[in-house]
Design a protein around this motif. Sequence first.
Motif, short mmCIF file in Angstrom:
data_model
loop_
_atom_site.label_atom_id
_atom_site.label_comp_id
_atom_site.label_asym_id
_atom_site.label_seq_id
_atom_site.Cartn_x
_atom_site.Cartn_y
_atom_site.Cartn_z
N ASP A 1 0.85 -1.19 0.00
CA ASP A 1 0.00 0.00 0.00
C ASP A 1 0.89 1.24 0.00
O ASP A 1 1.75 1.41 0.88
CB ASP A 1 -0.89 0.01 1.24
N THR A 2 0.68 2.11 -0.98
CA THR A 2 1.45 3.36 -1.06
C THR A 2 0.56 4.53 -0.66
O THR A 2 -0.61 4.35 -0.32
CB THR A 2 2.01 3.58 -2.47
N ASN A 3 1.11 5.72 -0.74
CA ASN A 3 0.34 6.93 -0.45
C ASN A 3 -0.72 7.21 -1.52
O ASN A 3 -1.56 8.09 -1.33
CB ASN A 3 1.28 8.13 -0.34
N LYS A 4 -0.70 6.42 -2.62
CA LYS A 4 -1.63 6.67 -3.72
C LYS A 4 -2.51 5.47 -4.06
O LYS A 4 -3.68 5.64 -4.42
CB LYS A 4 -0.86 7.10 -4.97
N GLU A 5 -1.95 4.26 -4.02
CA GLU A 5 -2.70 3.08 -4.45
C GLU A 5 -2.07 1.82 -3.87
O GLU A 5 -1.12 1.89 -3.07
CB GLU A 5 -2.73 3.00 -5.98
N SER A 6 -2.56 0.66 -4.28
CA SER A 6 -2.05 -0.62 -3.80
C SER A 6 -1.54 -1.44 -4.98
O SER A 6 -2.05 -1.34 -6.09
CB SER A 6 -3.14 -1.40 -3.06
N PHE A 7 -0.52 -2.27 -4.69
CA PHE A 7 0.08 -3.14 -5.70
C PHE A 7 0.20 -4.55 -5.10
O PHE A 7 0.44 -4.70 -3.90
CB PHE A 7 1.48 -2.65 -6.10
#
Length: 485
Positions: A267-273
């Motif tokens: 999980d990043t500050n913008k989306e998930s991978f």
Amino acid sequence: MKYDVAIIGSGFGSLTAAALLSKRGLKVCVLEQAKYPGGCATSYKRKGYWFETGATTLVGLDKHMPLRHFLDETGIQVPLQQLQIPMQVHLPDGQTLTRHAHLHDWIAEAERVFGKYNQRPFWEHCFSMSQQVWRSSLQQQSFPFSNFKDLLLSGLRARPGQVKLLPGAFLTMEDVLRKYDLLQNQLFVDFVNEQLLITAQSYLPEVNELFGATALCYTLYSNYYVPGGLINLVKPVEQYILANGSSIKYGQEVQAVATLADGYRLDTNKESFESRFVISGIPLNNTLLLFQDQKTKQRLKPYLLESEQLNGAFTMSLVLRAEEKRQEVLHHQVHVPQGVPGIGGKSIFISFSHPQDTARAPAGEMVASISTHVHDPQLHVVKDKQSIEMAILDVLVERGLIRRESILSVQAATPGAWIFWTKRAYGAVGGYPQYRRIKPWQMKDARLDHRGAYLCGDTVYPGQGIPGVCLSGIIAVNKLLQDHF
């Protein structure tokens, strides 16, 4: 989208791993919180000038060295300009010591400055050991051991020269100087200590012989300048990764890593991978905060170092009016025996851009990167930045390295700024320091959870410097492929 491998951070260890994995057909996604690749081995642009972010010197391209291996393996081409003189050291007694690139010339210079007594046998021993260390580093990519297969493969790859290196893990560089009866030569002791600090982040009593001998000899290998800055070392690697069908996503700060049944979610500050495997290329202290799995956290905790065991840096970026008779040597270390006021650093390192490099500064101008160590950066909070700037400039002017009237602009940064820009815990730089209680096989190896998460970068074995982080990326890839393919 689900990837084969997600890599946290785009430091040179991460980029090495990404390039090698993408070459093998794996779909890789590198997640970087900044807007440039390279971490502490890159450049940044400010007001039209290109400054180095951290590292300023480039070695590791000789035979049996990791950067040479990596570039040969991938076919990546990097613009390089070999330096005839890697560095000069300005000693406390006023002498200037030239670190020549050839062993014979260097020994003659060391004998001129420090006296002939035992300089030759000391340096011949260190250089011979450094050659064997580099050779062994690529032969033993399963080291340090963390499972039976590592041990088996290391045994199969063992060579007689590697066995001879083992005692060096138990000796410190202080022991080596004692062996050659050089501890009474205070000028030489001070020189060795400050050279070790910029390569091993520690001093004679702590640095083991294997690492210390190798660190002291890095000027005896080919040293290079990268026209346009180190950004042009990492850009070709970035292009190679993209050309092989993988991705690098900027402005993506990873904030949590969760373990899934068939891989990981980042999980990043913008989306998930999502990915089958993950490699963390950021410091161990930062990596610990990301993983939610408690077992992984417990495995990692014994390897962490706190602020009092680490070094930060006070850095300065200068724009200078180019001198008509600019000296050839680009890299200088200046001893400051009384310590830099407010932070205590005993030496200052300054690197100039090449006078003909108009990519970093326009014709008639040049840039310089300056750094000095701040031990225990959490404790030593810099409050009076201007007085430190002035003290450093005074030293450099006094030693004739810059002229005050040639300074066009100055920008300084504290460990706090390093935390803000790089997110590195405590603003630590240069990787984990060497400590005698931590033997090479006790350093954190590339496996994080013995499942599908791995590590590389400057705080794991082998760590420090561009060659070290490159090797850490090579080892992480080797262990991932060894475990799963």
